[in-house]
Write a protein that holds these residues in place. Structure first.
Motif, PDB file in Angstrom:
ATOM      1  N   LEU A  30     -66.071   8.277  25.950  1.00  0.00           N
ATOM      2  CA  LEU A  30     -65.705   6.791  24.638  1.00  0.00           C
ATOM      3  C   LEU A  30     -66.874   6.390  25.273  1.00  0.00           C
ATOM      4  O   LEU A  30     -66.864   4.735  23.849  1.00  0.00           O
ATOM      5  N   GLY A  31     -65.836   5.582  26.417  1.00  0.00           N
ATOM      6  CA  GLY A  31     -66.680   4.564  26.767  1.00  0.00           C
ATOM      7  C   GLY A  31     -68.374   4.209  27.352  1.00  0.00           C
ATOM      8  O   GLY A  31     -69.089   3.905  26.568  1.00  0.00           O
ATOM      9  N   THR A  32     -68.312   5.327  27.449  1.00  0.00           N
ATOM     10  CA  THR A  32     -70.560   5.623  26.918  1.00  0.00           C
ATOM     11  C   THR A  32     -71.110   5.715  26.003  1.00  0.00           C
ATOM     12  O   THR A  32     -72.311   5.171  25.566  1.00  0.00           O
ATOM     13  N   ALA A  33     -70.182   6.185  24.610  1.00  0.00           N
ATOM     14  CA  ALA A  33     -70.690   5.869  23.879  1.00  0.00           C
ATOM     15  C   ALA A  33     -70.347   4.814  22.843  1.00  0.00           C
ATOM     16  O   ALA A  33     -71.727   4.421  22.053  1.00  0.00           O
ATOM     17  N   GLY A  34     -68.934   4.123  23.479  1.00  0.00           N
ATOM     18  CA  GLY A  34     -69.246   2.621  23.016  1.00  0.00           C
ATOM     19  C   GLY A  34     -70.506   1.751  23.297  1.00  0.00           C
ATOM     20  O   GLY A  34     -70.760   1.258  22.874  1.00  0.00           O
ATOM     21  N   LEU A  35     -70.829   1.913  24.897  1.00  0.00           N
ATOM     22  CA  LEU A  35     -71.911   1.135  25.194  1.00  0.00           C
ATOM     23  C   LEU A  35     -72.707   1.684  24.923  1.00  0.00           C
ATOM     24  O   LEU A  35     -73.842   0.276  24.648  1.00  0.00           O
ATOM     25  N   ILE A  36     -73.626   2.658  24.552  1.00  0.00           N
ATOM     26  CA  ILE A  36     -74.465   2.724  23.367  1.00  0.00           C
ATOM     27  C   ILE A  36     -74.998   2.839  22.288  1.00  0.00           C
ATOM     28  O   ILE A  36     -75.908   1.715  22.145  1.00  0.00           O
ATOM     29  N   LEU A  37     -73.905   2.547  21.742  1.00  0.00           N
ATOM     30  CA  LEU A  37     -73.432   2.767  20.129  1.00  0.00           C
ATOM     31  C   LEU A  37     -73.853   0.494  20.348  1.00  0.00           C
ATOM     32  O   LEU A  37     -74.490  -0.011  19.719  1.00  0.00           O
ATOM     33  N   SER A  38     -72.427  -0.072  21.082  1.00  0.00           N
ATOM     34  CA  SER A  38     -72.558  -1.248  21.221  1.00  0.00           C
ATOM     35  C   SER A  38     -74.281  -1.730  21.577  1.00  0.00           C
ATOM     36  O   SER A  38     -74.628  -2.914  21.274  1.00  0.00           O
ATOM     37  N   GLY A  39     -74.765  -1.294  22.571  1.00  0.00           N
ATOM     38  CA  GLY A  39     -75.945  -2.372  22.956  1.00  0.00           C
ATOM     39  C   GLY A  39     -76.572  -2.093  21.991  1.00  0.00           C
ATOM     40  O   GLY A  39     -77.957  -3.213  21.770  1.00  0.00           O
ATOM     41  N   ALA A  40     -77.088  -0.744  20.960  1.00  0.00           N
ATOM     42  CA  ALA A  40     -78.312  -0.835  20.419  1.00  0.00           C
ATOM     43  C   ALA A  40     -77.950  -1.959  18.770  1.00  0.00           C
ATOM     44  O   ALA A  40     -79.014  -2.525  18.845  1.00  0.00           O
ATOM     45  N   SER A  41     -77.119  -2.419  19.184  1.00  0.00           N
ATOM     46  CA  SER A  41     -76.679  -3.505  18.080  1.00  0.00           C
ATOM     47  C   SER A  41     -77.254  -4.811  18.571  1.00  0.00           C
ATOM     48  O   SER A  41     -77.336  -5.956  17.979  1.00  0.00           O
ATOM     49  N   VAL A  42     -76.494  -4.669  19.385  1.00  0.00           N
ATOM     50  CA  VAL A  42     -76.804  -6.438  20.174  1.00  0.00           C
ATOM     51  C   VAL A  42     -78.327  -6.588  20.996  1.00  0.00           C
ATOM     52  O   VAL A  42     -78.840  -7.389  20.207  1.00  0.00           O
ATOM     53  N   GLU A  47     -80.471 -11.001  31.155  1.00  0.00           N
ATOM     54  CA  GLU A  47     -80.237  -9.654  30.210  1.00  0.00           C
ATOM     55  C   GLU A  47     -78.695 -10.000  29.502  1.00  0.00           C
ATOM     56  O   GLU A  47     -78.136 -11.055  29.987  1.00  0.00           O
ATOM     57  N   ILE A  48     -78.663  -9.698  28.074  1.00  0.00           N
ATOM     58  CA  ILE A  48     -77.392 -10.128  26.715  1.00  0.00           C
ATOM     59  C   ILE A  48     -76.481  -9.659  27.027  1.00  0.00           C
ATOM     60  O   ILE A  48     -76.677  -7.989  26.618  1.00  0.00           O
ATOM     61  N   PHE A  49     -75.478  -9.674  26.883  1.00  0.00           N
ATOM     62  CA  PHE A  49     -74.928  -8.432  26.978  1.00  0.00           C
ATOM     63  C   PHE A  49     -73.137  -9.435  26.097  1.00  0.00           C
ATOM     64  O   PHE A  49     -73.076 -10.858  25.459  1.00  0.00           O
ATOM     65  N   SER A  50     -73.168  -8.352  25.665  1.00  0.00           N
ATOM     66  CA  SER A  50     -71.500  -8.772  24.059  1.00  0.00           C
ATOM     67  C   SER A  50     -70.242  -8.631  24.972  1.00  0.00           C
ATOM     68  O   SER A  50     -70.555  -7.698  25.719  1.00  0.00           O
ATOM     69  N   SER A  51     -69.135  -8.754  24.576  1.00  0.00           N
ATOM     70  CA  SER A  51     -68.311  -8.363  24.595  1.00  0.00           C
ATOM     71  C   SER A  51     -67.258  -6.690  24.926  1.00  0.00           C
ATOM     72  O   SER A  51     -67.051  -6.428  25.389  1.00  0.00           O
ATOM     73  N   TRP A  52     -68.363  -6.336  23.573  1.00  0.00           N
ATOM     74  CA  TRP A  52     -67.977  -4.979  22.841  1.00  0.00           C
ATOM     75  C   TRP A  52     -68.518  -3.841  23.759  1.00  0.00           C
ATOM     76  O   TRP A  52     -67.805  -2.780  24.859  1.00  0.00           O
ATOM     77  N   GLN A  53     -69.874  -4.361  25.026  1.00  0.00           N
ATOM     78  CA  GLN A  53     -70.720  -3.419  25.634  1.00  0.00           C
ATOM     79  C   GLN A  53     -69.729  -4.051  27.305  1.00  0.00           C
ATOM     80  O   GLN A  53     -70.037  -2.916  28.017  1.00  0.00           O
ATOM     81  N   LEU A  54     -68.517  -5.105  27.519  1.00  0.00           N
ATOM     82  CA  LEU A  54     -67.943  -5.276  28.579  1.00  0.00           C
ATOM     83  C   LEU A  54     -67.000  -4.952  28.820  1.00  0.00           C
ATOM     84  O   LEU A  54     -66.913  -3.784  29.576  1.00  0.00           O
ATOM     85  N   LEU A  55     -66.324  -4.011  27.486  1.00  0.00           N
ATOM     86  CA  LEU A  55     -65.233  -3.833  27.100  1.00  0.00           C
ATOM     87  C   LEU A  55     -65.725  -2.177  27.743  1.00  0.00           C
ATOM     88  O   LEU A  55     -64.710  -1.477  28.297  1.00  0.00           O
ATOM     89  N   SER A  56     -66.679  -1.420  27.201  1.00  0.00           N
ATOM     90  CA  SER A  56     -66.982  -0.768  27.211  1.00  0.00           C
ATOM     91  C   SER A  56     -67.516   0.374  28.522  1.00  0.00           C
ATOM     92  O   SER A  56     -67.015   1.139  28.713  1.00  0.00           O
ATOM     93  N   ALA A  57     -67.974  -0.844  29.237  1.00  0.00           N
ATOM     94  CA  ALA A  57     -67.806  -0.718  30.742  1.00  0.00           C
ATOM     95  C   ALA A  57     -66.948  -0.833  31.411  1.00  0.00           C
ATOM     96  O   ALA A  57     -66.694   0.394  31.876  1.00  0.00           O
TER      97      ALA A  57
END
Length: 300
Positions: A131-143, A265-275
């Motif tokens: 679930l975290g992997t899916a979240g990281l990929i999806l949030s990264g695509a939006s950021v 490199e740019i990271f969002s809070s959602w990416q960090l949460l997914s990680a």
């Protein structure tokens, strides 16, 4: 030096080296293409390991070579090129975090192909991690809309190769020394890597300062990040318990994330949460495995 202090030195060394591998791939891609980075990484590592492990290679028999070659392609050849191609589109730190899914993939492939048994904790850990992997990929695509996050799947595929290889190592290669495996792996990969480099057009290019710098980065990646680090890890396994050894899984993304931030490199809070969710899943999986290992070790 006492083993208690030495294991910490080894852990810090591996965290820094393996955590830095992802930024080294990124920097190598500045002057070289993905085929060339992958090929040079294998070539440099192969030369080093063949020199260090030549005597172990000579002791391998025909049956062992069969699994050595299979292990080499699954555990090194395919992942090396997959990571190089992935980082042409996604950030280095994201690649390192997705690489942390390897323990999750190890359990999945173990259950599917090697008759490994899933406990309830392992199932929970795998689900959380995925679930975290899916979240990281999806949030990264939006950021990072300018990056093609489908390339993230190449990292997951590389982690799957690592996972399949781990199960082969456990079931088919227990009678081979770690140095013999490593040296044999890369000895079998040297010729294919040289052929890919030849057909990549590298030898038709004019040598520039940019290419020279990239070659330095990939040489460090191959010799230190693959060759020396593999020897140090094997020593760490010998002088520490499973709980301590697997802690490198959590420190590698931290180092890689630091390099990524320094490189802009740019990271969002959602990416960090997914990680964080991925690492929690890996922790649950490792805790289950480590408790079993410790009980066997101490007879509990």
């Amino acid at each position: 030096m006492a083993a208690g202090k030495l294991k910490w030195i080894y852990l810090v060394f591996l965290s820094l080296v393996w955590g830095s591998s992802f930024i080294l791939i990124k920097k190598s891609l500045v002057g070289l293409d993905a085929y060339q980075v992958g090929s040079f990484r294998i070539i440099f590592a192969a030369i080093f390991l063949i020199i260090v492990g030549f005597r172990r290679i000579m002791k391998l028999n025909a049956r062992q070579w069969k699994w050595i070659v299979i292990s080499g392609f699954l555990g090194s050849f395919f992942p090396v090129y997959l990571f190089s191609f992935a980082e042409t589109e996604i950030d280095s730190a994201i690649a390192s975090i997705l690489n942390a899914t390897t323990p999750l993939m190890t359990l999945i492939f173990g259950a599917l192909f090697f008759r490994s048994v899933f406990s309830q904790n392992k199932i929970i850990g795998v689900v959380i991690g995925l679930l975290g992997t899916a979240g990281l990929i999806l949030s990264g695509a939006s950021v990072n809309p300018d990056q093609n996050y489908l390339y993230s799947l190449l990292v997951v595929l590389a982690a799957s190769c690592y996972a399949f290889n781990v199960n082969i190592l456990k079931t088919k290669m227990a009678d081979i020394s770690p140095l013999g495996i490593a040296a044999g792996n890369f000895a079998s990969l040297l010729l294919p890597a040289v052929l890919i480099l030849f057909f990549s057009g590298f030898f038709e290019q004019q040598l520039t300062s940019e290419i020279e710098t990239s070659l330095i980065f990939v040489a460090i990646l191959g010799i230190v990040g693959t060759g020396i680090a593999m020897i140090i890890f094997n020593k760490l396994v010998q002088i520490s318990d499973p709980v301590f050894t697997t802690s490198v899984t959590y420190t590698i993304p931290i180092v890689a994330l630091g390099w990524g931030i320094l490189d802009g490199e740019i990271f969002s809070s959602w990416q960090l949460l997914s990680a964080l969710v991925i690492l929690v899943g890996v922790f649950i999986v490792n805790r289950s495995r480590n408790l079993i290992a410790l009980k066997k070790k101490f007879g509990a």
